[in-house]
Enzyme design. Structure first.
Site, PDB file in Angstrom:
ATOM      1  CG  HIS A  74      85.882  -3.354  20.447  1.00 53.00           C
ATOM      2  ND1 HIS A  74      85.688  -3.857  19.180  1.00 53.00           N
ATOM      3  CD2 HIS A  74      85.632  -4.373  21.296  1.00 53.00           C
ATOM      4  CE1 HIS A  74      85.331  -5.130  19.259  1.00 53.00           C
ATOM      5  NE2 HIS A  74      85.292  -5.462  20.535  1.00 53.00           N
ATOM      6  CG  ASP A 121      86.642  -2.212  16.263  1.00 54.66           C
ATOM      7  OD1 ASP A 121      87.501  -1.862  17.084  1.00 54.66           O
ATOM      8  OD2 ASP A 121      85.796  -3.105  16.492  1.00 54.66           O
ATOM      9  CB  SER A 215      86.514  -8.273  20.038  1.00 50.86           C
ATOM     10  OG  SER A 215      85.145  -8.102  20.279  1.00 50.86           O
ATOM     11  N   GLY A 216      88.574  -8.902  17.542  1.00 49.60           N
ATOM     12  CA  GLY A 216      89.965  -8.837  17.131  1.00 49.60           C
ATOM     13  C   GLY A 216      90.458 -10.066  16.409  1.00 49.60           C
TER      14      GLY A 216
END
Length: 383
Positions: A74, A121, A215-216
């Site tokens: 994402h 994801d 995120s990530g």
């Protein structure tokens, strides 16, 4: 006081082009500590090409080979191209002139990525020039116990140390140790949670915690020399650090084969076949996002479910997604809606300032997706 108003996609795109939107650094670790290079040598950051890392870092990642970084799928939403992304690594300070920087030559998103359920994801970035930092090994299916309930995993990240607070962005990488919680606890929080593909982390009183824009970034487990990448920051619920909630992470041991193939760890880079498609949405269930009203503390989102299959609906989850935009980095979280009348559900949440997209997903008792509604480009601002 918070209010919402709808703005057109055309207007927003024109504004974005005019302002040349630059994201703020990705969220850091709420309640964490300043990291040293030894805390996670493989930590990477995704930044805008041609811009200073401290001004344009929008997600985290992990170096898994000299020419490959793994991150969350994402993070690449919004049409980001490889030519617009660089990777930084090899240091803990974003302003360190010795920080290594490499151009991204190719973006590979997992073919099974589902942006409604946020499963698979994961994405791999291939680099044009190699990094000289020590890569982290991927947890294998045989090492799935590294992500078992009770395990303590190390989270690292840059960015906000308090929810929705760009002024709290640090220059120095931060870290925290996060305990893994039972899958059943996470399933109670998120109907979209998939224990086979995800793991759940939550500390006492939810501090420390991953936060918006983390995120990530990585969850690291194991001990030297067998340190492994066990999780990847994916999504959370409501405000980071809120009591009773948790962070959800990609279970790397379940995605290891795809990541390794995309990064060329097991030979020339090749993509594995796509995962089976998600169950088809039943046409007899219609889901609609209705009234959105806000006060000084939070916002109320009304969801209406209709059709002949309405009685099959067991629960409704609202996903709040803030796309990458000026002053903020991409974030995603889920909020459970409460049934207030036949076919009517209400989710109470704190919407982040800026432009947000909402998705409402209806599920039956078995967790099968019955209906989806989206309402995009909602502007939340101070009165």
């Amino acid at each position: 006081m918070r209010r919402t108003k709808l703005v057109t996609t055309v207007l927003l795109l024109a504004l974005a082009w005019t302002l040349q939107l630059v994201p703020a650094p990705a969220g850091a670790v709420v309640g964490g500590r300043a990291a040293t290079p030894a805390d996670n040598p493989a930590m990477a950051g995704l930044v805008r090409s041609g811009q200073a890392a401290v001004d344009s870092l929008f997600c985290g990642g992990s170096v898994i080979s000299p020419t490959a970084v793994v991150t969350a799928a994402h993070c690449l939403e919004g049409g980001l191209k490889a030519s617009q992304i660089d990777v930084v690594a090899g240091g803990v300070r974003l302003t360190d002139p010795a920080l290594q920087r490499a151009r991204v030559s190719r973006v590979i998103v997992h073919p099974g990525y589902d942006d409604v359920r946020t499963v698979h994801d994961v994405a791999v970035l291939l680099l044009a020039t190699p990094l000289t930092v020590r890569p982290v090994a991927l947890a294998t299916p045989a090492e799935a116990s590294l992500g078992a309930p009770g395990a303590i995993l190390r989270l690292t990240g840059w960015g906000e140390q308090r929810y929705n607070s760009p002024e709290s962005l640090p220059d120095t990488l931060r870290y925290a140790d996060i305990p893994v919680v039972a899958n059943s606890a996470c399933k109670r929080l998120f109907d979209v949670y998939d224990a086979a593909l995800q793991l759940c982390g939550r500390a006492a009183n939810n501090r420390p915690d991953s936060c918006q824009g983390d995120s990530g970034g990585p969850l690291i487990g194991g001990t030297a020399p067998a340190v492994r990448l066990v999780g990847i920051v994916s999504y959370s619920a409501d405000q980071c650090g809120s009591p009773g909630f948790a962070g959800v992470y990609v279970r790397v041991s379940a995605e290891r084969d795809w990541i390794a193939a995309a990064a060329g760890l097991d030979g020339p880079a090749a993509l594995l076949p796509a995962q089976p498609a998600a169950p088809a949405v039943r046409k007899t269930v219609r889901t609609r996002i209705g009234t959105i009203s806000c006060d000084e503390d939070s916002c109320s989102v009304v969801v209406r479910v209709s059709g002949s299959g309405r009685r099959d609906v067991s629960s409704v989850v609202v996903r709040v997604r803030r796309p990458e935009q000026r002053g903020f980095s991409a974030t995603s979280r889920y909020v459970q809606a409460r049934k207030v009348a036949p076919g009517v559900y209400r989710a109470r949440t704190l919407l982040p300032y800026g432009i947000v997209n909402l998705t409402a997903v209806a599920f039956d008792a078995a967790g099968t997706q019955l209906g989806v509604a989206a309402r995009e480009q909602i502007e939340v601002f101070d009165a």
